[in-house]
Write a protein that holds these residues in place. Structure first.
Motif, PDB file in Angstrom:
ATOM      1  N   ASN A 104       0.846  -1.261  -0.045  1.00  0.00           N
ATOM      2  CA  ASN A 104       0.219  -0.116   0.123  1.00  0.00           C
ATOM      3  C   ASN A 104       0.757   1.233  -0.045  1.00  0.00           C
ATOM      4  O   ASN A 104       0.361   2.287  -0.570  1.00  0.00           O
ATOM      5  N   ALA A 105       2.210   1.106   0.604  1.00  0.00           N
ATOM      6  CA  ALA A 105       2.867   2.350   0.571  1.00  0.00           C
ATOM      7  C   ALA A 105       4.119   2.419  -0.085  1.00  0.00           C
ATOM      8  O   ALA A 105       4.175   3.133  -1.239  1.00  0.00           O
ATOM      9  N   LEU A 106       4.950   1.394   0.003  1.00  0.00           N
ATOM     10  CA  LEU A 106       6.106   1.538  -0.784  1.00  0.00           C
ATOM     11  C   LEU A 106       5.874   0.989  -2.343  1.00  0.00           C
ATOM     12  O   LEU A 106       6.389   1.925  -3.229  1.00  0.00           O
ATOM     13  N   ALA A 107       4.980   0.212  -2.648  1.00  0.00           N
ATOM     14  CA  ALA A 107       4.744  -0.180  -4.068  1.00  0.00           C
ATOM     15  C   ALA A 107       3.880   0.913  -4.672  1.00  0.00           C
ATOM     16  O   ALA A 107       4.170   1.563  -5.871  1.00  0.00           O
ATOM     17  N   PHE A 108       3.271   1.654  -3.898  1.00  0.00           N
ATOM     18  CA  PHE A 108       2.275   2.853  -4.597  1.00  0.00           C
ATOM     19  C   PHE A 108       3.511   4.063  -4.731  1.00  0.00           C
ATOM     20  O   PHE A 108       3.460   4.540  -5.795  1.00  0.00           O
ATOM     21  N   ALA A 109       4.220   4.287  -3.817  1.00  0.00           N
ATOM     22  CA  ALA A 109       5.335   5.235  -3.942  1.00  0.00           C
ATOM     23  C   ALA A 109       6.003   5.015  -5.274  1.00  0.00           C
ATOM     24  O   ALA A 109       6.260   5.825  -6.039  1.00  0.00           O
ATOM     25  N   HIS A 110       6.583   3.839  -5.316  1.00  0.00           N
ATOM     26  CA  HIS A 110       7.343   3.384  -6.449  1.00  0.00           C
ATOM     27  C   HIS A 110       6.548   3.771  -7.851  1.00  0.00           C
ATOM     28  O   HIS A 110       7.064   4.358  -8.719  1.00  0.00           O
ATOM     29  N   GLY A 111       5.144   3.310  -7.775  1.00  0.00           N
ATOM     30  CA  GLY A 111       4.517   3.545  -9.051  1.00  0.00           C
ATOM     31  C   GLY A 111       4.123   4.993  -9.256  1.00  0.00           C
ATOM     32  O   GLY A 111       4.392   5.695 -10.505  1.00  0.00           O
ATOM     33  N   CYS A 112       4.118   5.961  -8.180  1.00  0.00           N
ATOM     34  CA  CYS A 112       3.801   7.235  -8.373  1.00  0.00           C
ATOM     35  C   CYS A 112       5.118   8.028  -9.001  1.00  0.00           C
ATOM     36  O   CYS A 112       5.301   8.667  -9.772  1.00  0.00           O
ATOM     37  N   HIS A 113       6.170   7.426  -8.328  1.00  0.00           N
ATOM     38  CA  HIS A 113       7.553   7.802  -8.832  1.00  0.00           C
ATOM     39  C   HIS A 113       7.550   7.790 -10.347  1.00  0.00           C
ATOM     40  O   HIS A 113       8.471   8.591 -11.217  1.00  0.00           O
ATOM     41  N   PHE A 114       7.553   6.485 -10.727  1.00  0.00           N
ATOM     42  CA  PHE A 114       7.803   6.161 -12.188  1.00  0.00           C
ATOM     43  C   PHE A 114       6.797   7.043 -12.902  1.00  0.00           C
ATOM     44  O   PHE A 114       7.396   7.334 -14.080  1.00  0.00           O
ATOM     45  N   ALA A 115       5.681   6.988 -12.676  1.00  0.00           N
ATOM     46  CA  ALA A 115       4.595   7.509 -13.456  1.00  0.00           C
ATOM     47  C   ALA A 115       5.127   9.317 -13.757  1.00  0.00           C
ATOM     48  O   ALA A 115       4.961   9.668 -14.839  1.00  0.00           O
ATOM     49  N   PHE A 116       5.405   9.716 -12.541  1.00  0.00           N
ATOM     50  CA  PHE A 116       5.842  11.045 -12.484  1.00  0.00           C
ATOM     51  C   PHE A 116       7.209  11.350 -13.357  1.00  0.00           C
ATOM     52  O   PHE A 116       7.240  12.295 -14.212  1.00  0.00           O
ATOM     53  N   GLU A 117       8.163  10.521 -13.426  1.00  0.00           N
ATOM     54  CA  GLU A 117       9.077  10.717 -14.193  1.00  0.00           C
ATOM     55  C   GLU A 117       8.957  10.567 -15.708  1.00  0.00           C
ATOM     56  O   GLU A 117       9.203  11.284 -16.562  1.00  0.00           O
ATOM     57  N   TYR A 118       7.881   9.673 -16.034  1.00  0.00           N
ATOM     58  CA  TYR A 118       7.394   9.379 -17.279  1.00  0.00           C
ATOM     59  C   TYR A 118       6.712  10.728 -17.887  1.00  0.00           C
ATOM     60  O   TYR A 118       6.882  10.986 -19.071  1.00  0.00           O
ATOM     61  N   ASP A 123       5.962  15.876 -20.390  1.00  0.00           N
ATOM     62  CA  ASP A 123       5.355  17.403 -20.182  1.00  0.00           C
ATOM     63  C   ASP A 123       3.746  17.149 -19.883  1.00  0.00           C
ATOM     64  O   ASP A 123       3.378  18.332 -19.812  1.00  0.00           O
ATOM     65  N   GLU A 124       3.199  16.071 -19.871  1.00  0.00           N
ATOM     66  CA  GLU A 124       1.830  16.158 -19.299  1.00  0.00           C
ATOM     67  C   GLU A 124       1.587  14.661 -19.003  1.00  0.00           C
ATOM     68  O   GLU A 124       2.049  13.453 -19.264  1.00  0.00           O
ATOM     69  N   GLY A 125       0.414  14.545 -18.061  1.00  0.00           N
ATOM     70  CA  GLY A 125      -0.101  13.200 -17.564  1.00  0.00           C
ATOM     71  C   GLY A 125      -0.888  13.199 -16.511  1.00  0.00           C
ATOM     72  O   GLY A 125      -1.251  14.487 -15.998  1.00  0.00           O
ATOM     73  N   HIS A 126      -1.527  12.286 -16.044  1.00  0.00           N
ATOM     74  CA  HIS A 126      -2.252  12.370 -14.844  1.00  0.00           C
ATOM     75  C   HIS A 126      -2.188  11.116 -14.085  1.00  0.00           C
ATOM     76  O   HIS A 126      -2.314   9.916 -14.405  1.00  0.00           O
ATOM     77  N   ILE A 127      -1.822  11.274 -12.903  1.00  0.00           N
ATOM     78  CA  ILE A 127      -1.579  10.185 -11.873  1.00  0.00           C
ATOM     79  C   ILE A 127      -2.787  10.193 -10.831  1.00  0.00           C
ATOM     80  O   ILE A 127      -3.037  11.291 -10.347  1.00  0.00           O
ATOM     81  N   VAL A 128      -3.378   8.841 -10.660  1.00  0.00           N
ATOM     82  CA  VAL A 128      -4.515   8.719  -9.837  1.00  0.00           C
ATOM     83  C   VAL A 128      -4.328   7.653  -8.598  1.00  0.00           C
ATOM     84  O   VAL A 128      -3.660   6.596  -8.944  1.00  0.00           O
ATOM     85  N   GLY A 129      -4.141   8.059  -7.452  1.00  0.00           N
ATOM     86  CA  GLY A 129      -4.062   7.403  -6.232  1.00  0.00           C
ATOM     87  C   GLY A 129      -5.184   6.948  -5.468  1.00  0.00           C
ATOM     88  O   GLY A 129      -5.754   7.782  -5.031  1.00  0.00           O
ATOM     89  N   MET A 130      -5.343   5.361  -5.145  1.00  0.00           N
ATOM     90  CA  MET A 130      -6.400   5.129  -4.636  1.00  0.00           C
ATOM     91  C   MET A 130      -6.334   5.141  -3.124  1.00  0.00           C
ATOM     92  O   MET A 130      -5.864   4.431  -2.520  1.00  0.00           O
ATOM     93  N   SER A 131      -6.626   6.289  -2.523  1.00  0.00           N
ATOM     94  CA  SER A 131      -6.477   6.407  -0.964  1.00  0.00           C
ATOM     95  C   SER A 131      -7.957   5.995  -0.397  1.00  0.00           C
ATOM     96  O   SER A 131      -8.626   4.903  -1.257  1.00  0.00           O
ATOM     97  N   SER A 132      -8.256   6.756   0.603  1.00  0.00           N
ATOM     98  CA  SER A 132      -9.296   6.044   1.367  1.00  0.00           C
ATOM     99  C   SER A 132      -9.862   6.997   2.308  1.00  0.00           C
ATOM    100  O   SER A 132      -9.152   7.868   2.863  1.00  0.00           O
ATOM    101  N   MET A 133     -11.123   6.883   2.857  1.00  0.00           N
ATOM    102  CA  MET A 133     -11.344   7.733   4.042  1.00  0.00           C
ATOM    103  C   MET A 133     -10.740   7.322   5.057  1.00  0.00           C
ATOM    104  O   MET A 133     -10.485   8.219   6.146  1.00  0.00           O
ATOM    105  N   ALA A 134     -10.013   6.433   5.265  1.00  0.00           N
ATOM    106  CA  ALA A 134      -9.123   5.755   6.181  1.00  0.00           C
ATOM    107  C   ALA A 134      -8.018   6.906   6.261  1.00  0.00           C
ATOM    108  O   ALA A 134      -7.347   6.730   7.348  1.00  0.00           O
ATOM    109  N   SER A 135      -7.644   7.617   5.244  1.00  0.00           N
ATOM    110  CA  SER A 135      -6.680   8.468   5.289  1.00  0.00           C
ATOM    111  C   SER A 135      -6.659   9.418   6.385  1.00  0.00           C
ATOM    112  O   SER A 135      -5.927   9.991   6.712  1.00  0.00           O
TER     113      SER A 135
END
Ligand SMILES: NC(=O)c1ccc[n+]([C@@H]2O[C@H](COP(=O)([O-])OP(=O)(O)OC[C@H]3O[C@@H](n4cnc5c(N)ncnc54)[C@H](OP(=O)(O)O)[C@@H]3O)[C@@H](O)[C@H]2O)c1
Length: 239
Positions: A104-118, A123-135
């Motif tokens: 939930n945390a480490l692999a999420f961060a890795h995916g987010c980092h990968f997507a951001f670099e891509y 120069d454009e794109g959209h990252i969506v993270g599945m958080s929760s009311m639990a946050s």
């Protein structure tokens, strides 16, 4: 039409998002560990689906697989980081606790980092993270789960700031989902306002298209979020 990569697409919310995005004519890149489920989904969706078996905690393999999917699909416009696990247990063994944090945390961060670099290079794109009311809360029955969702939320705020500073048109959407009927919640008790997965995914697809920073799904949870933020810790400690 968009090219959308979804992690955790073999069941629940991810699967439904895959179906709804492809129904609208978008290409979907689908990731999960259960190969048979991916094959079935590929069969159901057809040419618009690109599937890869992957455990997102294997970061080295994940980078190869994400890139392979992007190449095969001819680019990526949206990456939905949805893969996650959750369980309610007051005294879980450490292995279960650490696995949850890893996914939930480490692999999420890795995916987010990968997507951001891509997206930064594109120069454009959209990252969506599945958080929760639990946050928004802490719970003795779900210490790691609530903490990892808080991590996702906080991480995405920082990435939104980064996106502004690198002057790229990168949108960051955090989905704060309430209860939704899926395999994860199938045996949970004491839930309320539980939404069918079809309805929840429909609201997500619509909200993502508007590039919102935050999405409460279903919408009524926004009200509860406001209430939750007003509750002092001593009250939570008694619940
Ligand atoms: N349902 C709710 O009420 C609710 C509420 C708030 C937030 N959420 C969040 O929504 C997301 C999806 O949950 P869901 O309710 O749809 O549950 P689900 O049906 O259990 O789906 C979880 C998905 O994550 C994938 N996954 C888990 N570990 C993985 C790993 N190591 N590598 C790759 N994929 C992995 C699973 O695929 P494989 O097992 O095939 O790998 C599955 O596709 C989660 O992040 C969850 O925290 C759910």
């Amino acid at each position: 039409m968009k090219n959308v990569i979804i992690t955790g697409a073999t069941s629940g919310i991810g699967r439904e998002l895959a179906l709804q995005y492809s129904e609208k004519g978008n290409k979907v890149g689908l990731i999960g560990r259960r190969t048979e489920r991916l094959k079935k989904l590929k069969f159901e969706i057809g040419d618009l689906a690109y599937v890869r078996t992957l455990d997102v905690t294997d970061h080295e393999k994940a980078e190869i697989v994400y890139q392979e999917l992007i190449d095969e699909m001819g680019g990526m416009d949206i990456m939905i980081l949805n893969a996650g696990i959750g369980r309610l247990q007051m005294l879980p063994p450490w292995r279960a606790e650490s696995k949850l944090i890893e996914v939930n945390a480490l692999a999420f961060a890795h995916g987010c980092h990968f997507a951001f670099e891509y997206f930064r290079k594109k120069d454009e794109g959209h990252i969506v993270g599945m958080s929760s009311m639990a946050s928004l809360l802490a719970s003795h029955r779900a210490a790691a789960y609530t903490a990892t969702k808080h991590f996702i939320s906080n991480y995405m705020v920082s990435y939104r700031q980064k996106a502004k500073r690198v002057s790229s048109d990168i949108s960051i959407t955090e989905i704060r989902a309430g209860y939704i009927w899926t395999e994860m919640t199938a045996r949970s008790k004491g839930m309320f306002w539980v939404a069918p997965v079809e309805k929840a995914a429909k609201q997500m697809v619509k909200g993502i298209s508007k590039k919102k920073n935050y999405l409460y799904v279903t919408k009524r949870w926004r009200l509860l979020a406001w209430v939750v933020k007003c509750i002092p810790e001593w009250v939570w400690n008694r619940i």
